[in-house]
Design a protein around this motif. Structure first.
Motif, short mmCIF file in Angstrom:
data_model
loop_
_atom_site.label_atom_id
_atom_site.label_comp_id
_atom_site.label_asym_id
_atom_site.label_seq_id
_atom_site.Cartn_x
_atom_site.Cartn_y
_atom_site.Cartn_z
N TRP A 187 10.69 62.85 48.14
CA TRP A 187 10.97 64.15 47.60
C TRP A 187 10.48 64.27 46.04
O TRP A 187 11.09 65.29 45.50
CB TRP A 187 12.38 64.68 47.83
CG TRP A 187 13.16 64.71 49.38
CD1 TRP A 187 13.36 63.58 49.88
CD2 TRP A 187 12.91 65.82 49.92
NE1 TRP A 187 13.82 64.18 51.16
CE2 TRP A 187 13.21 65.52 51.33
CE3 TRP A 187 12.70 67.06 49.76
CZ2 TRP A 187 13.57 66.27 52.12
CZ3 TRP A 187 12.58 67.93 50.84
CH2 TRP A 187 13.19 67.75 52.00
N LYS A 188 9.62 63.51 45.70
CA LYS A 188 9.10 63.43 44.29
C LYS A 188 8.64 65.05 43.80
O LYS A 188 8.74 65.59 42.63
CB LYS A 188 8.05 62.70 44.08
CG LYS A 188 7.83 62.21 42.56
CD LYS A 188 9.05 61.53 41.81
CE LYS A 188 8.90 60.87 40.62
NZ LYS A 188 7.76 59.73 40.70
N SER A 189 7.88 65.56 44.84
CA SER A 189 7.38 66.88 44.35
C SER A 189 8.39 67.94 44.08
O SER A 189 8.11 68.88 43.37
CB SER A 189 6.33 67.56 45.61
OG SER A 189 7.12 67.34 46.75
N THR A 222 10.10 67.05 40.72
CA THR A 222 9.25 67.23 39.54
C THR A 222 8.76 68.71 39.53
O THR A 222 8.10 69.15 38.61
CB THR A 222 8.00 66.50 39.41
OG1 THR A 222 7.31 66.74 40.65
CG2 THR A 222 8.46 64.98 39.19
N ALA A 223 9.22 69.60 40.39
CA ALA A 223 8.70 71.13 40.41
C ALA A 223 9.66 71.95 39.54
O ALA A 223 9.41 73.37 39.40
CB ALA A 223 8.70 71.53 41.80
#
Length: 278
Positions: free
Chosen positions: A269-271, A274-275
């Protein structure tokens, strides 16, 4: 120069607490030991010149202060504080009342805080000391059905201890969170494990957990409490004792699994994470 330590230990009439008394007196240390019942404590621990048994209500800060003062008055110093007192609570989050939940926090968290708050002036004045807060693997891993509130108390202990470690370090005070797995103590007996007054039948996973802990796990825990206490005592002599100590092979394994799961979830779920930046 006398190198023997002075210890202040809560919940000392049974389990880990009583083993601390036995092992510390055997090595020549001084022990101030507390219990809700002085009679129970004296019956379990006996008498010894280096033992100061104290009846203390941990939820009463004045009672705690008197015990700390009595310890320093008798032994002249305070080296290691072990917050060992506490009890388990096994019930689904929904079925435990506000009163049942708050009482678990009062003993496991606010009682511990009373001891920390009252012992710190002495430790700061000395410029030395070690605070050991006995938490649980349930303070790092919360996925035990029926242990939500208990785990919440231990997560709280972990969080406050991490902050305390930073605050106390500048005064020469060490801090350790001990997170035991399953040890063969009386923790799962009726006098240490509370059950909900109004259980809800729909929570089958909680009832199954209750049955497993009382009928299968109790008496078959993999951890030897005498060995566990001995290892905790050893870290107080280490030049750089750990902040986090997972006690027991099962605790270490569960912690490693949790860390692996967290790492995988963060990556997945990094995207999204960092969004959100400007």
């Amino acid at each position: 120069m006398n190198s023997n330590k002075t210890w202040f230990i809560t919940g000392a009439s049974k389990g880990f607490g009583l083993l601390f008394i036995e092992q510390l007196l055997a090595k020549g240390d001084n022990v101030a030991a507390t219990s809700r019942s002085l009679a129970d404590l004296e019956k379990a621990a006996g008498t010894h010149p280096n033992l100061l048994p104290l009846e203390v209500n941990l939820t009463d800060e004045q009672s705690v202060k008197q015990a700390i003062d009595a310890t320093v008055a008798k032994f002249g110093k305070l080296d290691v504080v072990v917050n060992n007192a506490g009890y388990g609570l096994l019930g689904a989050v929904e079925e435990l009342s506000d009163a049942e939940s708050r009482q678990n926090f009062n003993v496991n968290v606010f009682g511990l805080l009373n001891v920390v708050r009252q012992s710190l002036p002495q430790l700061r004045a000395q410029g030395s000391g070690h605070i050991i807060n006995i938490s649980s693997i349930g303070g790092f891993v919360g996925s035990f059905p029926g242990f939500g509130i208990y785990c919440a108390t231990k997560f709280a202990v972990n969080g406050l201890t991490e902050a305390l470690a930073v605050e106390a370090k500048e005064f020469g005070i060490n801090t350790t969170i001990v997170m035991p797995g399953y040890f063969r103590t009386n923790f799962l007996e009726s006098d240490s494990l509370a059950l909900p007054k109004n259980p809800i039948d729909a929570y089958t996973s909680t009832r199954e957990s209750e049955k497993a802990h009382q009928e299968q796990i109790n008496g078959n825990q993999p951890g030897d409490p005498a060995k566990g206490v001995a290892e905790i005592i050893k870290i107080t002599d280490a030049p750089n004792p750990p902040l986090h100590l997972f006690l027991g092979s099962d605790a270490a394994s569960m912690a490693e699994q949790k860390i692996a799961q967290l790492t995988a979830e963060i990556d997945a779920w990094k995207s999204v994470s960092t969004a959100t930046d400007f």
